[in-house]
Design a protein around this motif. Structure first.
Motif, mmCIF file in Angstrom:
data_model
loop_
_atom_site.group_PDB
_atom_site.id
_atom_site.type_symbol
_atom_site.label_atom_id
_atom_site.label_comp_id
_atom_site.label_asym_id
_atom_site.label_seq_id
_atom_site.Cartn_x
_atom_site.Cartn_y
_atom_site.Cartn_z
ATOM 1 N N ALA A 32 25.094 61.213 42.748
ATOM 2 C CA ALA A 32 25.996 59.797 43.454
ATOM 3 C C ALA A 32 25.947 60.496 45.223
ATOM 4 O O ALA A 32 26.568 59.473 45.740
ATOM 5 C CB ALA A 32 27.394 60.522 43.442
ATOM 6 N N GLY A 33 25.500 61.481 45.291
ATOM 7 C CA GLY A 33 24.628 61.360 46.371
ATOM 8 C C GLY A 33 25.487 62.777 47.462
ATOM 9 O O GLY A 33 24.831 63.531 48.454
ATOM 10 N N TRP A 34 26.309 63.843 46.602
ATOM 11 C CA TRP A 34 26.948 64.636 46.666
ATOM 12 C C TRP A 34 25.822 65.849 47.133
ATOM 13 O O TRP A 34 24.653 65.552 46.348
ATOM 14 C CB TRP A 34 27.773 65.439 46.030
ATOM 15 N N GLY A 35 25.909 66.426 47.571
ATOM 16 C CA GLY A 35 25.334 68.841 47.874
ATOM 17 C C GLY A 35 24.031 68.304 48.325
ATOM 18 O O GLY A 35 24.309 69.592 48.605
ATOM 19 N N THR A 36 23.372 68.051 49.001
ATOM 20 C CA THR A 36 21.853 68.530 49.891
ATOM 21 C C THR A 36 22.503 68.691 50.707
ATOM 22 O O THR A 36 23.793 67.273 51.517
ATOM 23 C CB THR A 36 21.193 67.866 49.762
ATOM 24 N N GLY A 45 27.549 60.682 58.392
ATOM 25 C CA GLY A 45 26.293 61.664 58.046
ATOM 26 C C GLY A 45 26.599 61.532 56.618
ATOM 27 O O GLY A 45 27.707 61.047 55.891
ATOM 28 N N PRO A 46 25.788 61.709 55.918
ATOM 29 C CA PRO A 46 25.316 61.378 54.390
ATOM 30 C C PRO A 46 27.118 62.601 53.378
ATOM 31 O O PRO A 46 27.250 63.388 54.110
ATOM 32 C CB PRO A 46 24.427 62.002 53.948
ATOM 33 N N PRO A 47 26.728 62.144 52.432
ATOM 34 C CA PRO A 47 26.881 60.918 51.360
ATOM 35 C C PRO A 47 27.901 58.902 51.580
ATOM 36 O O PRO A 47 28.997 59.151 52.367
ATOM 37 C CB PRO A 47 27.294 61.483 50.090
ATOM 38 N N PHE A 48 26.325 58.536 51.824
ATOM 39 C CA PHE A 48 27.490 56.656 52.427
ATOM 40 C C PHE A 48 28.063 56.077 51.425
ATOM 41 O O PHE A 48 28.942 55.694 51.859
ATOM 42 C CB PHE A 48 26.902 56.140 53.459
ATOM 43 N N PHE A 49 27.415 56.228 49.895
ATOM 44 C CA PHE A 49 27.450 55.840 49.103
ATOM 45 C C PHE A 49 27.895 54.111 49.395
ATOM 46 O O PHE A 49 28.320 53.193 48.946
ATOM 47 C CB PHE A 49 29.127 55.654 48.460
ATOM 48 N N LYS A 50 26.566 53.906 50.181
ATOM 49 C CA LYS A 50 25.895 53.134 50.629
ATOM 50 C C LYS A 50 24.479 52.304 49.225
ATOM 51 O O LYS A 50 24.840 52.610 48.256
ATOM 52 C CB LYS A 50 25.227 52.124 51.523
ATOM 53 N N SER A 51 25.097 50.928 48.528
ATOM 54 C CA SER A 51 24.146 50.131 47.399
ATOM 55 C C SER A 51 23.322 48.871 47.989
ATOM 56 O O SER A 51 24.340 48.440 48.993
ATOM 57 C CB SER A 51 24.994 50.310 45.821
ATOM 58 N N PHE A 106 20.915 49.403 43.483
ATOM 59 C CA PHE A 106 20.352 50.731 44.246
ATOM 60 C C PHE A 106 21.576 50.918 44.899
ATOM 61 O O PHE A 106 22.249 50.707 46.228
ATOM 62 C CB PHE A 106 18.966 50.340 44.672
ATOM 63 N N ALA A 107 21.552 52.801 44.380
ATOM 64 C CA ALA A 107 22.268 53.825 45.629
ATOM 65 C C ALA A 107 21.681 54.276 46.963
ATOM 66 O O ALA A 107 20.364 54.199 46.640
ATOM 67 C CB ALA A 107 23.336 54.762 45.132
ATOM 68 N N ALA A 108 22.432 54.241 47.911
ATOM 69 C CA ALA A 108 21.557 54.222 49.273
ATOM 70 C C ALA A 108 23.035 55.782 50.086
ATOM 71 O O ALA A 108 23.723 55.286 50.617
ATOM 72 C CB ALA A 108 21.525 53.840 50.461
ATOM 73 N N THR A 109 22.579 57.031 49.728
ATOM 74 C CA THR A 109 23.785 57.592 49.312
ATOM 75 C C THR A 109 22.944 58.210 51.278
ATOM 76 O O THR A 109 24.726 59.148 51.697
ATOM 77 C CB THR A 109 23.726 59.260 48.594
ATOM 78 N N GLY A 110 22.094 58.532 51.383
ATOM 79 C CA GLY A 110 22.058 58.734 52.980
ATOM 80 C C GLY A 110 21.303 60.390 53.000
ATOM 81 O O GLY A 110 20.172 60.402 53.989
#
Ligand SMILES: [Fe+2]
Length: 502
Positions: free
Chosen positions: A20-24, A463-469, A485-489
């Motif tokens: 989902a974009g979390w964590g890094t 700053g990420p995550p952005f939850f874009k698609s 497609f997701a773009a988390t940043g």
């Protein structure tokens, strides 16, 4: 092509929090693409809200969009644009294209989409921008940082439909950029004295003198012959391979004028399978918005008519991804919200349990998942209200409380056994989890109605995550495959889900 879509799940926000974009903590490669100075739009800034006042004026004092659009159409016709407004492309029977919605804020979230877009968009013949190409008011000198620069390395043409923001300066810059440098409209006839239209005219926001001085310089960023595109106006049809893509312009208030309605009826005829692209999604947030046509009927009437062979209707305007596979007389039409291409993210946790036109939670999809949306907004409100400890929810807590409140299965399996405490329930309630925008039964921060209009735009983070698609559509004579497609940043994670129509 008018068959059913089947979902295939890949590395996904439904599998892992990282998906989902979390964590890094390692942002993706997009930062090197940003201009040296980026404008950070604040939708809480009164000057910006005042500049973007034309939508409010149109709803209070009458909407002039249809008449202005007709004047643009007359000007384009005089310049030789095709009367049927059909772009006839030379694409093979099997080809691919991109759809990106609500792009133009020019900040980190928009640029964060670009590396993945270039990768996932390899081999696509063109892209369609689905509404709100330029925030806040569609100004010409914003096109450099918010359109030409971010997409300068996309090698194919880009077509666009306008959103309400592109209309805030009477569509002037949009027409200039996408429609062969269309010159500004001469002033229209003055409204009667003491009329509502006269008052509206007096208060109307217009482009500042000299806007567009830097446009030629910006255009040079996408000047390769392969990038050139010309469209006949703000609404158009594109015949590409076996498919007709129909783009409509729903103006300031999400409606279609009579002239455009007549054109839409005409181009919807014929045996080609069709996909509608609109700035006003027909199914969104668990509700049906069929989009009225001036003089009678709705856009959705035309989409549902089996003779027209629409297989999907894709709308921007709401800045996330939603998909409703609706059974229409035995065939499935995919109704998609695809407004996650760059601007701030609209909440999904406010979407109630879906039950609309036979679509239930079993078939509905969204990104970000509701639990991730709630965790994101919890962190945001915590920062804003300086009550981080109260509002902070882990993704697992947020996912669990969403499932509890909506009576749905958790969007993603938890790592452990998250405790849904009274605090977690309180935060979920305060942030409007599962509540429709117009229900005001109890104390709740105005997450959807007020927040969507005033405060949700303030949720832009840098700053990420952005939850874009964004979407990639692969067309063959037999099928259209639609993938979000997701773009988390963040590095690594891209594709949340896939679906296919046959
Ligand atoms: Fe938008």
């Amino acid at each position: 092509m008018a068959g059913c879509y089947r979902a295939r799940v890949s590395d996904s926000s439904r599998d892992t929090a990282a998906g989902a974009g979390w964590g890094t903590a390692e942002p993706g490669a997009y930062r090197s693409l940003l201009p040296a100075r980026t404008e950070r739009l604040s939708w809480l800034d009164p000057r910006l809200l005042w500049a973007a006042r034309n939508g409010v004026l149109a709803s209070w004092l009458g909407d002039p969009t249809g008449r202005t659009r007709a004047r643009w159409a007359a000007q384009r016709a005089a310049a030789g644009a095709p009367a049927d407004r059909v772009v006839r492309r030379d694409d093979p029977d099997s080809f691919s294209f991109l759809v990106i919605g609500d792009t133009g804020e020019g900040g980190d979230p928009q640029y964060a989409v670009v590396p993945g877009l270039l990768r996932a968009g390899r081999g696509t013949r063109f892209a369609v921008l689905a509404s709100d190409v330029i925030y806040p008011v569609g100004g010409a000198d914003d096109y450099g940082a918010k359109f030409f620069r971010p997409y300068r390395d996309y090698p194919a043409p880009v077509y666009a439909i306008p959103g309400n923001h592109d209309w805030y300066e009477d569509l002037t810059a949009f027409m200039r950029v996408f429609c062969d440098g269309a010159p500004p409209l001469p002033p229209g006839p003055a409204p009667r004295l003491l009329s509502r239209a006269r008052l509206r005219d007096a208060l109307w926001h217009r482009a500042r003198p000299g806007d567009g001085r830097h446009l030629d310089e910006a255009r040079a960023l996408r000047a390769a012959p392969s990038q050139r595109a010309s469209q006949p106006g703000p609404y158009w049809a594109i015949d590409a391979g076996p498919l007709r893509i129909v783009g409509i312009d729903t103006g300031l208030l999400g409606t279609v004028d009579a002239e455009q309605g007549a054109w839409l009826r005409e181009v919807s005829r014929g045996p080609r399978p069709k996909i509608l692209v609109t700035g006003s999604p027909l199914y969104v947030d668990g509700e049906h918005h069929p989009c009225p046509i001036e003089g009678g009927g709705t856009v959705d009437d035309l989409v549902r008519d089996p003779a027209h062979r629409y297989v999907a209707a894709i709308g921007g305007d709401i800045h996330n991804y939603q998909r409703y596979p609706v059974d229409v007389g035995g065939r499935t039409v995919q109704y998609v919200v695809a407004g996650g291409g760059g601007a701030f993210t609209h909440a999904t946790h406010t979407i109630p349990r879906v039950s609309v036109a036979g679509v239930t939670e079993a078939d509905f999809r969204c990104y970000p998942l509701r639990g991730d949306s709630l965790a994101f907004y919890g962190a945001l409100y915590g920062r804003r209200l300086r009550m981080r400890r109260l509002f902070a929810l882990t993704q697992d807590e947020a996912t669990a409380v969403v499932a509890e409140r909506l009576g749905i299965r958790p969007g993603r399996a938890a790592d452990g056994d998250p405790r849904v405490t009274r605090r977690v329930r309180l935060v979920a309630g305060l942030l409007g989890t599962g509540s429709r925008p117009d229900r005001r039964r109890r104390l709740r921060l105005p997450v959807r109605r007020m927040y969507a209009q005033l405060l949700s735009p303030g949720s832009a983070t840098h700053g990420p995550p952005f939850f874009k698609s964004f979407l990639r559509l692969d067309v063959t004579p037999e099928s259209v495959r639609l993938r979000c497609f997701a773009a988390t940043g963040n590095r690594h994670r891209r594709s949340p889900r896939r679906s296919r129509t046959r």
